[in-house]
Motif scaffolding. Sequence first.
Motif, PDB file in Angstrom:
ATOM      1  N   GLU A  80       0.828  -1.216   0.000  1.00  0.00           N
ATOM      2  CA  GLU A  80       0.000   0.000   0.000  1.00  0.00           C
ATOM      3  C   GLU A  80       0.858   1.260   0.000  1.00  0.00           C
ATOM      4  O   GLU A  80       0.351   2.352   0.237  1.00  0.00           O
ATOM      5  N   GLU A  81       2.154   1.089  -0.199  1.00  0.00           N
ATOM      6  CA  GLU A  81       3.060   2.243  -0.095  1.00  0.00           C
ATOM      7  C   GLU A  81       4.029   2.245  -1.278  1.00  0.00           C
ATOM      8  O   GLU A  81       4.074   1.301  -2.062  1.00  0.00           O
ATOM      9  N   PHE A 140      -8.449  -1.365   6.205  1.00  0.00           N
ATOM     10  CA  PHE A 140      -9.110  -1.545   4.905  1.00  0.00           C
ATOM     11  C   PHE A 140      -9.965  -2.808   4.850  1.00  0.00           C
ATOM     12  O   PHE A 140     -10.553  -3.105   3.816  1.00  0.00           O
ATOM     13  N   ARG A 218      -9.143  13.262   8.459  1.00  0.00           N
ATOM     14  CA  ARG A 218      -9.210  12.137   7.509  1.00  0.00           C
ATOM     15  C   ARG A 218      -8.859  10.848   8.242  1.00  0.00           C
ATOM     16  O   ARG A 218      -7.919  10.799   9.030  1.00  0.00           O
ATOM     17  N   GLN A 220      -8.836   6.276   7.640  1.00  0.00           N
ATOM     18  CA  GLN A 220      -9.074   5.147   6.732  1.00  0.00           C
ATOM     19  C   GLN A 220     -10.540   4.744   6.892  1.00  0.00           C
ATOM     20  O   GLN A 220     -11.156   5.016   7.922  1.00  0.00           O
ATOM     21  N   TRP A 241      -5.572   7.338   0.971  1.00  0.00           N
ATOM     22  CA  TRP A 241      -4.464   8.263   1.253  1.00  0.00           C
ATOM     23  C   TRP A 241      -3.942   8.956   0.000  1.00  0.00           C
ATOM     24  O   TRP A 241      -3.338  10.020   0.079  1.00  0.00           O
ATOM     25  N   ASN A 258      -0.938   9.297  11.144  1.00  0.00           N
ATOM     26  CA  ASN A 258      -0.056   8.327  10.470  1.00  0.00           C
ATOM     27  C   ASN A 258       1.251   8.205  11.241  1.00  0.00           C
ATOM     28  O   ASN A 258       1.561   9.069  12.072  1.00  0.00           O
ATOM     29  N   PHE A 262       5.729   8.050   7.354  1.00  0.00           N
ATOM     30  CA  PHE A 262       4.781   8.237   6.259  1.00  0.00           C
ATOM     31  C   PHE A 262       4.365   9.704   6.135  1.00  0.00           C
ATOM     32  O   PHE A 262       4.159  10.207   5.033  1.00  0.00           O
ATOM     33  N   TYR A 283       0.543   1.815  14.201  1.00  0.00           N
ATOM     34  CA  TYR A 283       0.084   1.437  12.863  1.00  0.00           C
ATOM     35  C   TYR A 283       0.492  -0.011  12.635  1.00  0.00           C
ATOM     36  O   TYR A 283       1.678  -0.323  12.493  1.00  0.00           O
TER      37      TYR A 283
END
Length: 386
Positions: A80-81, A140, A218, A220, A241, A258, A262, A283
């Motif tokens: 995801e990064e 997610f 914001r 997830q 993101w 975060n 990140f 995280y």
Amino acid sequence: MFRKKGLLVSIALGASLVLAACGNNEDAGTGANNDPNEGNNGANENNVGANDDNNNNNNDDDGNNEAAVEPEYFWDFVTEEYQGDVQYEYAAEFAKRLEEKSEGLIEMTVYEYGGLGDGVDQAEQLMMGSTEFGIVSPGFTGTMVPEAQVFALHFLFPDDVALTQEILNTSEALNVELRAKYEEWDMTPLAYWTEGAMQWTGSDPLRTPEDFDGFQIRVQDSPLIRNSYEAYDANVTPMDWGELYTSLDQGIVEGQENPIFFIYSAGFHEVQDHMTVSNHNNYVAMTVVNTQFYNSLPADIQAMIDETVEEMREVGFQIQEELNEANITAIEEDTENPTEVYYLNEEEREAFRELALPIRDFFRENNGDDAGKILDMLEAEIEAAQ
Ligand code: 6CS
């Protein structure tokens, strides 16, 4: 362009980033494929550089042909990064080790963020088996496995990140009970690991729960993350993101959470005046494999995967530690984009903790049949570890 400042992972393993670019998962079983020339499945080629030095190069230094080992397994590993971030570096190292262990039988393609869709898409592909391996943030999968939202609870894990990692490695609540919940969706979490403690950034200072009153944050797309911020009277906006930098810049949202690495690599500090080192959560990422795929593999191949998972516990920890340490300095020293960094003291954290505690009862009652059992077990494990 919102990212990135090109901070490279300086750890020794950072040099071995990328992998052979010939993934193919049309074969729904083991990913075995006898035609490596069929090409990859539409991934952004820029994201998956070919490794010039990979172990499928059968020429020795004199250009002679050694005994060729043809790859038999072509697997995808989605993250995801971006390259240089914790998840990608972890996946690249994981793939390299597995390819080496298999002496060329396994060939893996690592994808960075966006290569196969957003975080939710990626989790769905793993569930369907069109991707074999992935790093998944539990946030997610909140609608599939409600119990996994346990990771969204603020002030649950110890402040000590190394101790948190130890709990993630050994917890029965997570490695047995929660794993079984994921397996109902054909996803097997082989490891849970921390990407670092979570911090807040904001257009205004965030030091007391009152500062969150009406604040647009914001998150997830996870119901329990939403509940956690509603406990501070914040207004929450779930968002991928990839849209976050622009949304912060344009004031569509006012802040976000975060890990430090990140915040810097995604450039959020460039469009935020304040950062609060709150350590309000950890995280947690999961190394996930499609369950049917994994169960269908020969025992020796499975053993190689398991061994790599074990090795990566320490390596993954080092990757996040090094990046988080480097990036707090980078944020503090970025005079072009000044960000006021404030460290909450224990009394200030306590004010948040008090408001966060009742969310545990909400989780027990609303997050699936086994939420209470999993949280009770995990709380006992955390207490014992401390
Ligand atoms: O905030 C997010 O959604 C992203 N944060 C991290 C640390 N990794 C990927 C994730 O999607």
